[in-house]
Write an enzyme that holds these catalytic residues in place. Structure first.
Site, PDB file in Angstrom:
ATOM      1  N   ASN A   6     -76.609 -52.949 -75.934  1.00 50.42           N
ATOM      2  CA  ASN A   6     -75.658 -54.535 -75.726  1.00 50.42           C
ATOM      3  C   ASN A   6     -74.440 -55.195 -76.205  1.00 50.42           C
ATOM      4  O   ASN A   6     -74.624 -55.353 -77.660  1.00 50.42           O
ATOM      5  CB  ASN A   6     -76.757 -55.863 -76.009  1.00 50.42           C
ATOM      6  CG  ASN A   6     -76.473 -56.807 -75.500  1.00 50.42           C
ATOM      7  OD1 ASN A   6     -75.652 -56.997 -74.610  1.00 50.42           O
ATOM      8  ND2 ASN A   6     -77.406 -57.685 -75.848  1.00 50.42           N
ATOM      9  N   TRP A   7     -73.545 -54.752 -75.458  1.00 54.74           N
ATOM     10  CA  TRP A   7     -72.380 -54.570 -75.890  1.00 54.74           C
ATOM     11  C   TRP A   7     -71.867 -56.549 -76.142  1.00 54.74           C
ATOM     12  O   TRP A   7     -70.486 -56.372 -76.958  1.00 54.74           O
ATOM     13  CB  TRP A   7     -70.981 -54.671 -74.895  1.00 54.74           C
ATOM     14  CG  TRP A   7     -71.522 -52.801 -74.755  1.00 54.74           C
ATOM     15  CD1 TRP A   7     -71.579 -51.944 -75.417  1.00 54.74           C
ATOM     16  CD2 TRP A   7     -70.123 -51.761 -73.620  1.00 54.74           C
ATOM     17  NE1 TRP A   7     -71.913 -50.681 -74.416  1.00 54.74           N
ATOM     18  CE2 TRP A   7     -71.106 -50.780 -73.755  1.00 54.74           C
ATOM     19  CE3 TRP A   7     -69.445 -52.148 -73.055  1.00 54.74           C
ATOM     20  CZ2 TRP A   7     -70.885 -49.274 -73.125  1.00 54.74           C
ATOM     21  CZ3 TRP A   7     -68.616 -50.770 -71.676  1.00 54.74           C
ATOM     22  CH2 TRP A   7     -69.190 -49.654 -72.369  1.00 54.74           C
ATOM     23  N   LYS A   8     -72.540 -57.156 -75.920  1.00 54.41           N
ATOM     24  CA  LYS A   8     -72.075 -58.699 -75.758  1.00 54.41           C
ATOM     25  C   LYS A   8     -70.090 -58.909 -75.409  1.00 54.41           C
ATOM     26  O   LYS A   8     -70.061 -58.498 -74.532  1.00 54.41           O
ATOM     27  CB  LYS A   8     -72.470 -59.303 -77.237  1.00 54.41           C
ATOM     28  CG  LYS A   8     -74.131 -58.767 -77.499  1.00 54.41           C
ATOM     29  CD  LYS A   8     -74.469 -59.458 -79.010  1.00 54.41           C
ATOM     30  CE  LYS A   8     -75.107 -58.546 -79.702  1.00 54.41           C
ATOM     31  NZ  LYS A   8     -76.310 -59.338 -80.756  1.00 54.41           N
ATOM     32  N   HIS A  97     -82.390 -63.243 -73.985  1.00 59.02           N
ATOM     33  CA  HIS A  97     -81.510 -63.420 -75.741  1.00 59.02           C
ATOM     34  C   HIS A  97     -81.639 -63.996 -76.195  1.00 59.02           C
ATOM     35  O   HIS A  97     -81.342 -65.028 -75.973  1.00 59.02           O
ATOM     36  CB  HIS A  97     -80.093 -62.534 -75.409  1.00 59.02           C
ATOM     37  CG  HIS A  97     -79.603 -61.163 -76.098  1.00 59.02           C
ATOM     38  ND1 HIS A  97     -79.071 -62.311 -77.719  1.00 59.02           N
ATOM     39  CD2 HIS A  97     -79.539 -60.250 -76.774  1.00 59.02           C
ATOM     40  CE1 HIS A  97     -78.991 -61.452 -78.399  1.00 59.02           C
ATOM     41  NE2 HIS A  97     -79.356 -60.206 -78.216  1.00 59.02           N
ATOM     42  N   GLU A  99     -79.481 -65.876 -78.528  1.00 59.41           N
ATOM     43  CA  GLU A  99     -78.020 -65.918 -78.052  1.00 59.41           C
ATOM     44  C   GLU A  99     -78.110 -66.973 -76.562  1.00 59.41           C
ATOM     45  O   GLU A  99     -76.899 -67.560 -77.246  1.00 59.41           O
ATOM     46  CB  GLU A  99     -77.131 -64.208 -78.693  1.00 59.41           C
ATOM     47  CG  GLU A  99     -77.018 -64.051 -79.379  1.00 59.41           C
ATOM     48  CD  GLU A  99     -76.551 -62.717 -79.662  1.00 59.41           C
ATOM     49  OE1 GLU A  99     -75.487 -62.418 -78.748  1.00 59.41           O
ATOM     50  OE2 GLU A  99     -76.611 -62.286 -81.010  1.00 59.41           O
ATOM     51  N   GLU A 169     -86.812 -58.985 -81.005  1.00 61.19           N
ATOM     52  CA  GLU A 169     -85.767 -58.463 -81.671  1.00 61.19           C
ATOM     53  C   GLU A 169     -85.944 -60.090 -82.904  1.00 61.19           C
ATOM     54  O   GLU A 169     -86.232 -60.663 -82.084  1.00 61.19           O
ATOM     55  CB  GLU A 169     -84.192 -58.816 -80.629  1.00 61.19           C
ATOM     56  CG  GLU A 169     -83.979 -57.728 -79.855  1.00 61.19           C
ATOM     57  CD  GLU A 169     -82.799 -58.002 -79.885  1.00 61.19           C
ATOM     58  OE1 GLU A 169     -82.221 -57.011 -79.544  1.00 61.19           O
ATOM     59  OE2 GLU A 169     -82.201 -59.203 -79.015  1.00 61.19           O
ATOM     60  N   GLY A 175     -77.485 -58.477 -86.169  1.00 63.77           N
ATOM     61  CA  GLY A 175     -76.221 -58.763 -86.990  1.00 63.77           C
ATOM     62  C   GLY A 175     -76.336 -59.426 -88.099  1.00 63.77           C
ATOM     63  O   GLY A 175     -75.397 -59.663 -88.377  1.00 63.77           O
ATOM     64  N   SER A 215     -80.522 -54.935 -85.310  1.00 63.76           N
ATOM     65  CA  SER A 215     -80.061 -53.753 -87.176  1.00 63.76           C
ATOM     66  C   SER A 215     -79.956 -52.602 -86.960  1.00 63.76           C
ATOM     67  O   SER A 215     -80.230 -52.179 -87.734  1.00 63.76           O
ATOM     68  CB  SER A 215     -79.634 -54.624 -88.254  1.00 63.76           C
ATOM     69  OG  SER A 215     -79.052 -55.959 -88.205  1.00 63.76           O
ATOM     70  N   GLY A 236     -76.773 -53.682 -80.577  1.00 58.00           N
ATOM     71  CA  GLY A 236     -75.626 -54.253 -80.494  1.00 58.00           C
ATOM     72  C   GLY A 236     -74.447 -54.221 -81.171  1.00 58.00           C
ATOM     73  O   GLY A 236     -73.702 -53.053 -80.450  1.00 58.00           O
ATOM     74  N   GLY A 237     -74.427 -54.419 -82.334  1.00 61.17           N
ATOM     75  CA  GLY A 237     -73.016 -53.672 -82.768  1.00 61.17           C
ATOM     76  C   GLY A 237     -73.035 -52.326 -83.223  1.00 61.17           C
ATOM     77  O   GLY A 237     -71.721 -52.182 -82.660  1.00 61.17           O
TER      78      GLY A 237
HETATM   79  P1  13P Z   1     -77.324 -56.213 -84.071  1.00 58.36           P
HETATM   80  O1  13P Z   1     -77.844 -54.566 -83.364  1.00 58.36           O
HETATM   81  O2  13P Z   1     -75.924 -56.651 -83.431  1.00 58.36           O
HETATM   82  O3  13P Z   1     -77.949 -56.609 -84.725  1.00 58.36           O
HETATM   83  O4  13P Z   1     -77.385 -56.903 -82.379  1.00 58.36           O
HETATM   84  C1  13P Z   1     -78.499 -56.517 -81.715  1.00 58.36           C
HETATM   85  C2  13P Z   1     -78.897 -57.370 -80.740  1.00 58.36           C
HETATM   86  O5  13P Z   1     -79.138 -58.391 -80.046  1.00 58.36           O
HETATM   87  C3  13P Z   1     -79.349 -56.370 -78.834  1.00 58.36           C
HETATM   88  O6  13P Z   1     -79.480 -57.695 -77.553  1.00 58.36           O
END
Ligand code: 13P
Length: 266
Positions: A6-8, A97, A99, A169, A175, A215, A236-237
């Protein structure tokens, strides 16, 4: 198992194309699709979907979108509908999600509407659920996740279940560099698969993949993929770098710590 990046809201177009081709070459060595039980997807920002989708053609890597609107079209300035996503080659969309729930005001009712819109447009979904730190500290995680799952998934048809993936999640792990412990993740995945989903699934329908997110990194993928009930990861990251995401996908591949599709609901 299913590994999704997930590149956000990251990367320029040039960087996105570079990362997508890096991912394709990383995972081509692992074997995807008919050859393997491993599935891989990436979710670039909206403006890059078409170009990245073109690059992914024939690679077996799924093009995933980060969100959609619940309506199919109309005066909803700046939004993107599920049929629009389908028309640019998207295969699946992430809904719910945290966010989006936190910054975009998506509540359970809107998440349900988006999920139905995505399925109606012929897309698959990744439904995200998870509790906040406060809710976990109050011991309410199972209740919170159960409420989110029931609101989104009650009454789906057999065909709709086949297009549904769940991602657990925990908000406090996103994050933050703080991953759920194998016990915490294992307990929630077991609860989802063993208690909540049996209430919701029509008779004879297999449980969908339940991904873990929060994470996920090359350093913890093998431990996470080995947890009972973890059917893959939403990253994510650590998905913003091809080698790192490649290592995570490898951890989800057969023999790489992960279980096969057939074993996901056992
Ligand atoms: P991180 O892997 O950066 O913690 O993000 C998780 C996430 O929100 C994936 O959708």
């Amino acid at each position: 198992m299913f590994a999704v990046g997930n590149w956000k809201m990251n990367l320029t177009l040039e960087e996105a194309l570079g990362l997508a081709s890096g991912v394709v070459s990383q995972v081509s060595e692992l074997g995807l699709g008919a050859e393997s039980t491993l599935q891989v997807g990436i979710a670039p920002p909206f403006p890059y979907l078409h170009a990245v989708g073109t690059l992914l053609e024939g690679s077996g890597v799924e093009l995933v979108a980060q969100d959609c609107h619940a309506e199919t079209k109309g005066a909803f300035m700046s939004w993107v509908s599920a049929p629009m996503l389908r028309s640019v080659g998207v295969r699946r969309v992430i809904v719910g999600h945290s966010e989006r729930r936190k910054h975009g005001g998506d509540d359970d009712t809107r998440v349900r509407a988006k999920l139905e819109a995505a399925l109606a447009a012929g897309l698959g979904v990744i439904l995200c659920v998870g509790e906040s730190l406060e809710e976990r500290e109050a011991g309410r995680q199972a209740e919170v996740v159960g409420t989110q799952l029931r609101a989104a998934l009650t009454g789906l048809s057999v065909e709709q279940w086949a297009e549904t993936v769940i991602a657990y999640e925990p908000l406090w792990a996103i994050g933050t560099g703080k991953t759920a412990s194998p016990e915490q993740a294992g307990e929630m995945h077991t609860q989802i698969i063993g208690q909540i989903l049996p209430e919701l699934l029509p008779a004879g329908v297999d449980a969908p993949f339940v991904l873990y997110g929060g994470s996920v990194k090359p350093a913890n993928i093998d431990a996470l993929a080995a947890i009972d009930g973890v059917g893959g990861v939403l990253v994510g990251g650590a998905s913003l770098e091809a080698n790192s995401f490649g290592r995570i996908a490898q951890g989800c591949a057969p023999g790489g710590g992960g279980v096969s599709n057939d074993a996901r609901s056992e």
